[in-house]
Design a protein around this motif. Structure first.
Motif, mmCIF file in Angstrom:
data_model
loop_
_atom_site.group_PDB
_atom_site.id
_atom_site.type_symbol
_atom_site.label_atom_id
_atom_site.label_comp_id
_atom_site.label_asym_id
_atom_site.label_seq_id
_atom_site.Cartn_x
_atom_site.Cartn_y
_atom_site.Cartn_z
ATOM 1 N N THR A 124 18.706 20.295 -47.299
ATOM 2 C CA THR A 124 17.724 19.225 -47.139
ATOM 3 C C THR A 124 18.382 17.860 -47.254
ATOM 4 O O THR A 124 18.056 16.946 -46.486
ATOM 5 C CB THR A 124 16.597 19.375 -48.178
ATOM 6 N N ALA A 125 19.301 17.700 -48.192
ATOM 7 C CA ALA A 125 19.999 16.419 -48.339
ATOM 8 C C ALA A 125 20.724 16.056 -47.047
ATOM 9 O O ALA A 125 20.618 14.921 -46.560
ATOM 10 C CB ALA A 125 20.982 16.479 -49.508
ATOM 11 N N ALA A 126 21.440 17.017 -46.480
ATOM 12 C CA ALA A 126 22.166 16.765 -45.226
ATOM 13 C C ALA A 126 21.207 16.429 -44.095
ATOM 14 O O ALA A 126 21.442 15.492 -43.324
ATOM 15 C CB ALA A 126 23.008 17.994 -44.860
ATOM 16 N N ALA A 127 20.111 17.174 -43.997
ATOM 17 C CA ALA A 127 19.149 16.973 -42.916
ATOM 18 C C ALA A 127 18.493 15.590 -42.988
ATOM 19 O O ALA A 127 18.411 14.870 -41.987
ATOM 20 C CB ALA A 127 18.074 18.061 -42.972
ATOM 21 N N PHE A 128 18.042 15.196 -44.175
ATOM 22 C CA PHE A 128 17.371 13.904 -44.323
ATOM 23 C C PHE A 128 18.354 12.747 -44.169
ATOM 24 O O PHE A 128 17.998 11.701 -43.619
ATOM 25 C CB PHE A 128 16.621 13.837 -45.647
ATOM 26 N N ALA A 129 19.574 12.921 -44.645
ATOM 27 C CA ALA A 129 20.577 11.868 -44.477
ATOM 28 C C ALA A 129 20.887 11.659 -43.001
ATOM 29 O O ALA A 129 20.930 10.522 -42.521
ATOM 30 C CB ALA A 129 21.850 12.225 -45.241
ATOM 31 N N PHE A 130 21.095 12.758 -42.287
ATOM 32 C CA PHE A 130 21.402 12.660 -40.864
ATOM 33 C C PHE A 130 20.263 11.983 -40.113
ATOM 34 O O PHE A 130 20.466 11.009 -39.386
ATOM 35 C CB PHE A 130 21.683 14.047 -40.272
ATOM 36 N N ALA A 131 19.056 12.484 -40.305
ATOM 37 C CA ALA A 131 17.888 11.933 -39.595
ATOM 38 C C ALA A 131 17.653 10.471 -39.962
ATOM 39 O O ALA A 131 17.382 9.637 -39.090
ATOM 40 C CB ALA A 131 16.646 12.766 -39.901
ATOM 41 N N GLY A 132 17.763 10.147 -41.240
ATOM 42 C CA GLY A 132 17.538 8.773 -41.672
ATOM 43 C C GLY A 132 18.556 7.808 -41.103
ATOM 44 O O GLY A 132 18.211 6.706 -40.659
ATOM 45 N N ALA A 133 19.816 8.197 -41.091
ATOM 46 C CA ALA A 133 20.862 7.319 -40.557
ATOM 47 C C ALA A 133 20.725 7.156 -39.053
ATOM 48 O O ALA A 133 20.901 6.055 -38.529
ATOM 49 C CB ALA A 133 22.239 7.874 -40.916
ATOM 50 N N VAL A 134 20.406 8.232 -38.356
ATOM 51 C CA VAL A 134 20.209 8.151 -36.904
ATOM 52 C C VAL A 134 19.034 7.217 -36.598
ATOM 53 O O VAL A 134 19.106 6.389 -35.686
ATOM 54 C CB VAL A 134 19.990 9.557 -36.292
ATOM 55 N N ALA A 135 17.975 7.318 -37.378
ATOM 56 C CA ALA A 135 16.773 6.501 -37.136
ATOM 57 C C ALA A 135 17.050 5.006 -37.252
ATOM 58 O O ALA A 135 16.406 4.207 -36.576
ATOM 59 C CB ALA A 135 15.660 6.906 -38.090
ATOM 60 N N THR A 136 18.013 4.620 -38.084
ATOM 61 C CA THR A 136 18.314 3.186 -38.226
ATOM 62 C C THR A 136 18.981 2.621 -36.979
ATOM 63 O O THR A 136 18.924 1.420 -36.742
ATOM 64 C CB THR A 136 19.224 2.912 -39.441
ATOM 65 N N VAL A 137 19.602 3.500 -36.191
ATOM 66 C CA VAL A 137 20.309 3.062 -34.980
ATOM 67 C C VAL A 137 19.497 3.349 -33.726
ATOM 68 O O VAL A 137 19.423 2.535 -32.807
ATOM 69 C CB VAL A 137 21.689 3.755 -34.879
ATOM 70 N N TRP A 138 18.893 4.526 -33.683
ATOM 71 C CA TRP A 138 18.166 4.994 -32.495
ATOM 72 C C TRP A 138 16.869 5.636 -32.981
ATOM 73 O O TRP A 138 16.826 6.855 -33.212
ATOM 74 C CB TRP A 138 19.031 5.980 -31.732
ATOM 75 N N PRO A 139 15.799 4.854 -33.163
ATOM 76 C CA PRO A 139 14.563 5.363 -33.770
ATOM 77 C C PRO A 139 13.973 6.609 -33.099
ATOM 78 O O PRO A 139 13.513 7.520 -33.790
ATOM 79 C CB PRO A 139 13.608 4.172 -33.682
ATOM 80 N N ALA A 140 13.995 6.682 -31.790
ATOM 81 C CA ALA A 140 13.410 7.858 -31.115
ATOM 82 C C ALA A 140 14.200 9.123 -31.447
ATOM 83 O O ALA A 140 13.613 10.172 -31.748
ATOM 84 C CB ALA A 140 13.367 7.628 -29.609
ATOM 85 N N ALA A 141 15.503 9.035 -31.408
ATOM 86 C CA ALA A 141 16.333 10.199 -31.761
ATOM 87 C C ALA A 141 16.169 10.528 -33.238
ATOM 88 O O ALA A 141 16.135 11.705 -33.624
ATOM 89 C CB ALA A 141 17.797 9.926 -31.428
ATOM 90 N N GLY A 142 16.053 9.495 -34.069
ATOM 91 C CA GLY A 142 15.837 9.721 -35.497
ATOM 92 C C GLY A 142 14.526 10.429 -35.779
ATOM 93 O O GLY A 142 14.458 11.281 -36.662
ATOM 94 N N ALA A 143 13.492 10.098 -35.004
ATOM 95 C CA ALA A 143 12.198 10.768 -35.177
ATOM 96 C C ALA A 143 12.312 12.252 -34.835
ATOM 97 O O ALA A 143 11.783 13.106 -35.551
ATOM 98 C CB ALA A 143 11.135 10.102 -34.316
ATOM 99 N N ALA A 144 13.007 12.557 -33.743
ATOM 100 C CA ALA A 144 13.202 13.965 -33.361
ATOM 101 C C ALA A 144 14.004 14.702 -34.439
ATOM 102 O O ALA A 144 13.671 15.831 -34.809
ATOM 103 C CB ALA A 144 13.910 14.054 -32.012
ATOM 104 N N CYS A 145 15.033 14.050 -34.958
ATOM 105 C CA CYS A 145 15.825 14.664 -36.025
ATOM 106 C C CYS A 145 14.993 14.792 -37.304
ATOM 107 O O CYS A 145 15.160 15.759 -38.061
ATOM 108 C CB CYS A 145 17.076 13.838 -36.297
#
Length: 192
Positions: A124-145
């Motif tokens: 869960t830590a890895a998943a939320f970190a990945f999604a959260g960091a992606v969302a700061t750069v590319w919100p649509a991709a971050g939402a999918a992640c």
């Protein structure tokens, strides 16, 4: 002196209540679900194992998303690795917790059960970190992640690998990693 003792007693009562609620919720989540959930859960677990899902997402973003995709992929991977270190190499060593009891878990799901500390959930830590960091750069991709991250977190409870508090702590560690990773280049430049 009496006030300090009553305060300590209150804290202990609250902690005992939280542990009881955590165990009750885990037992219900493990037992819950229509048959299709039990069929889908192993695929979710396999995709999240060794962070394969996040490495694949990073590769797709880097290959198809131009500058934004490469930046999002790099941010996601950096945050994911940092969260894994914090959760698996630090937090799991500081707080040892047994996994939910085997008798709660269907026999098919016991074969791949980890034997490390249950707290916190590194997946869960890895998943939320990945999604959260992606969302700061590319919100649509971050939402999918983010949808995938929530699915992974739910699977960790449903499969009996973790208690809800383990998953919540993993999510907090993952999300807390995002601003840390974003600030790291500035902090490094100041220190040099």
């Amino acid at each position: 002196m009496e006030s300090a003792l009553s305060g300590k007693s209150l804290v202990m009562d609250v902690m005992a209540g939280l542990r009881t609620a955590d165990r009750r919720l885990a037992r219900r989540a493990i037992a819950w679900g229509p048959p299709w959930v039990r069929r889908v859960a192993p695929a979710v677990e396999e995709a999240a194992e060794h962070t394969k899902l996040w490495w694949a997402a990073a590769a797709v973003m880097a290959a198809t998303g131009r500058w934004r995709g490469r930046t999002a992929a790099a941010a996601g991977v950096t945050a994911m690795v940092t969260a894994q270190v914090l959760s698996n190499a630090v937090a799991k060593q500081l707080y040892r917790r047994r996994r939910p009891p085997q008798e709660w878990v269907p026999p098919k799901e016991l074969r791949d059960r980890p034997d490390t500390s249950s707290f916190p959930s590194g997946h869960t830590a890895a998943a939320f970190a990945f999604a959260g960091a992606v969302a700061t750069v590319w919100p649509a991709a971050g939402a999918a992640c983010g949808v995938s991250a929530v699915t992974v977190a739910a699977e960790r409870i449903h499969s009996g690998a973790h208690y809800p508090a383990d998953v919540a702590a993993g999510g907090v560690i993952g999300l807390a990693t995002v601003p840390l990773v974003r600030a790291a280049p500035r902090l490094l430049r100041r220190g040099l």
